[in-house]
Design an enzyme around this catalytic site. Structure first.
Site, short mmCIF file in Angstrom:
data_model
loop_
_atom_site.label_atom_id
_atom_site.label_comp_id
_atom_site.label_asym_id
_atom_site.label_seq_id
_atom_site.Cartn_x
_atom_site.Cartn_y
_atom_site.Cartn_z
N GLU A 237 38.57 40.22 47.93
CA GLU A 237 38.39 40.75 46.57
C GLU A 237 38.70 42.24 46.46
O GLU A 237 37.90 43.05 46.02
CB GLU A 237 36.96 40.47 46.05
CG GLU A 237 36.86 40.67 44.53
CD GLU A 237 35.61 40.10 43.89
OE1 GLU A 237 35.16 39.02 44.30
OE2 GLU A 237 35.12 40.74 42.96
N ARG A 241 41.44 38.76 43.20
CA ARG A 241 40.34 37.80 43.25
C ARG A 241 39.32 38.10 42.14
O ARG A 241 38.60 37.21 41.68
CB ARG A 241 39.65 37.82 44.63
CG ARG A 241 38.55 36.77 44.77
CD ARG A 241 38.07 36.56 46.19
NE ARG A 241 36.98 35.58 46.21
CZ ARG A 241 36.54 34.96 47.28
NH1 ARG A 241 37.06 35.18 48.46
NH2 ARG A 241 35.54 34.09 47.19
N ASN A 245 36.03 36.58 38.08
CA ASN A 245 34.79 37.04 37.44
C ASN A 245 34.86 37.03 35.92
O ASN A 245 34.00 37.59 35.25
CB ASN A 245 34.44 38.46 37.91
CG ASN A 245 34.17 38.49 39.40
OD1 ASN A 245 33.65 37.52 39.96
ND2 ASN A 245 34.55 39.58 40.06
N HIS A 252 26.35 37.96 33.93
CA HIS A 252 25.35 38.46 34.89
C HIS A 252 24.30 39.29 34.19
O HIS A 252 23.10 39.21 34.52
CB HIS A 252 26.02 39.33 35.97
CG HIS A 252 26.71 38.53 37.02
ND1 HIS A 252 27.79 39.01 37.73
CD2 HIS A 252 26.49 37.29 37.50
CE1 HIS A 252 28.21 38.09 38.59
NE2 HIS A 252 27.43 37.04 38.47
#
Ligand SMILES: NC(=O)c1ccc[n+]([C@@H]2O[C@H](COP(=O)([O-])OP(=O)(O)OC[C@H]3O[C@@H](n4cnc5c(N)ncnc54)[C@H](O)[C@@H]3O)[C@@H](O)[C@H]2O)c1
Ligand SMILES: [Zn+2]
Length: 356
Positions: A237, A241, A245, A252
């Site tokens: 990441e 990558r 998210n 989150h």
């Protein structure tokens, strides 16, 4: 049977996807493991339904196998559990060529993976994910770890399994809400990488929500292909990558503000995907009809797109504290056109503008 290969040079591994593969697991594992000694780590729910089947499948192929059961739920994902499991692995006589097998959802996979990575500096690790989220996301890509009281997934490592076995039949016992949590992540793959997945959902929604096996096998395979493609380009990441998210920044924050009680992960991500889409719309990266399409798809799956009466300033404050936002910049994955997304720096005002 579908097979997806995760290409990571010396650490490449296959993902097997098939209805009923759990009963034949011993047969396959012979090709992937160095010795016949293995320990299954599972949780208190999954052990009641699938442990016997897994142990029988291993013993009939000559494996010496035992099991360790953790209490189901995120609360088990801590270093105390890891310490206990490591000690139990030692007591069982696991050696450097033995294996740890994770049988369960993302919680079991993340803990068992860390145990495998730490025990005698790393022993073979096998994933048998049993939630849809674990099948399409957490079992692929090698992120393992546990939480500290200070935050989620603070202690961890990258540790790739030797193989992943996805048995679609285990989804039948999963509760509806957990299924939708996984569906949310699959829709995410469609938005960031493959618009045809969105068409697939729109055309086959009823069958998908009824867990039709052909539908699920296709969706899981495409999800694993997309995740594995992204991970093989950027395992640790450092850059691309991060597009995985999408929906997770606001997601989150919502999970954290509501202390992980109000939403399951995929629900919070669904809301996050919609609001990140709104930021993209304001930047003219996507058009209004596309955002409406995403919103309608999430709603028709039974996923939320609204966060109720949470204070928007609290959401922004929480995003600023996110460990992924280095140097105070707020990183957001935004869709750009159909089936495409990139990471951008987003201003506080842009977020406040789209929130209520
Ligand atoms: N490593 C990664 O890349 C990655 C990615 C995403 C999420 N995660 C982690 O995954 C975790 C969430 O995973 P999850 O959503 O699978 O939750 P989970 O592991 O807690 O499973 C959810 C519930 O379903 C039960 N269950 C599992 N399989 C079942 C089955 N087939 N039938 C009936 N019940 C079953 C479990 O006992 C549990 O109660 C989080 O800790 C998250 O941080 C990790
Ligand atoms: Zn996620």
């Amino acid at each position: 049977m579908e097979i997806v290969n995760v290409n990571l040079k010396n650490y490449s591994y296959p993902i097997y996807i098939s209805n009923g593969i759990l009963s034949d697991i011993g047969l396959y594992l012979r090709n992937h493991l160095r010795s016949g000694r293995a320990i299954i780590i599972t949780d208190s729910n999954v052990s009641n339904i699938y442990l016997q089947n897994a142990e029988d499948a291993l013993s009939k192929d000559g494996f010496v196998v035992s099991h360790l059961v953790i209490k189901a739920g995120e609360e088990s994902k801590n270093l105390y559990t890891v310490k206990r499991l490591l000690e139990e692995c030692f007591d069982f006589g696991l050696l450097r060529d033995s294996a740890v097998i994770a049988l369960g959802g993302g919680v079991v996979g993340d803990i068992a993976g860390l145990v495998a990575a730490l025990y005698m500096r790393g022993i073979d690790f096998i994933q048998i994910p049993t939630t849809l989220l674990a099948q399409v996301d957490s079992s692929v890509g090698g992120k393992v770890g546990v939480n500290l009281d200070e935050g989620k997934n603070i202690v961890g490592s990258f540790y790739q399994p030797k193989a992943v076995f996805i048995d679609t039949s285990v989804l039948k016992t999963l509760n509806k809400r957990e299924v939708l949590g996984g569906i949310s992540e699959i829709i995410k793959y469609g938005i960031i990488k493959d618009e045809s997945l969105l068409n697939f959902f729109e055309t086959n929604l009823e069958k998908i929500l009824n867990l039709d096996d052909d539908m699920m096998r296709y969706l899981i395979k495409r999800s694993c292909e997309i995740k594995s493609d992204v991970v093989s380009k950027d395992e640790k990441e450092n850059n691309i990558r991060a597009i995985l998210n999408y929906g997770h920044t606001i997601g989150h924050a919502l999970e954290s503000i509501t202390r992980y009680k109000k939403y399951i992960h995929g629900e919070a991500v669904a809301i996050g995907m919609y609001y990140a889409g709104k930021i993209a719309l304001n930047r003219k990266y996507i058009d209004e009809s596309y955002l409406l399409r995403i919103k309608n798809l999430l709603i028709s799956c039974g996923l939320p797109v609204d966060y109720g009466n949470i204070d928007k300033y609290e959401i922004v404050k929480c995003i600023k504290h996110d460990k992924k936002n280095r140097e105070g910049k707020m990183k957001f994955v935004l869709p750009i056109g159909y089936g495409n997304a990139e990471v951008f720096d987003v201003l506080e005002d842009e977020i406040l503008n789209v929130l209520k």
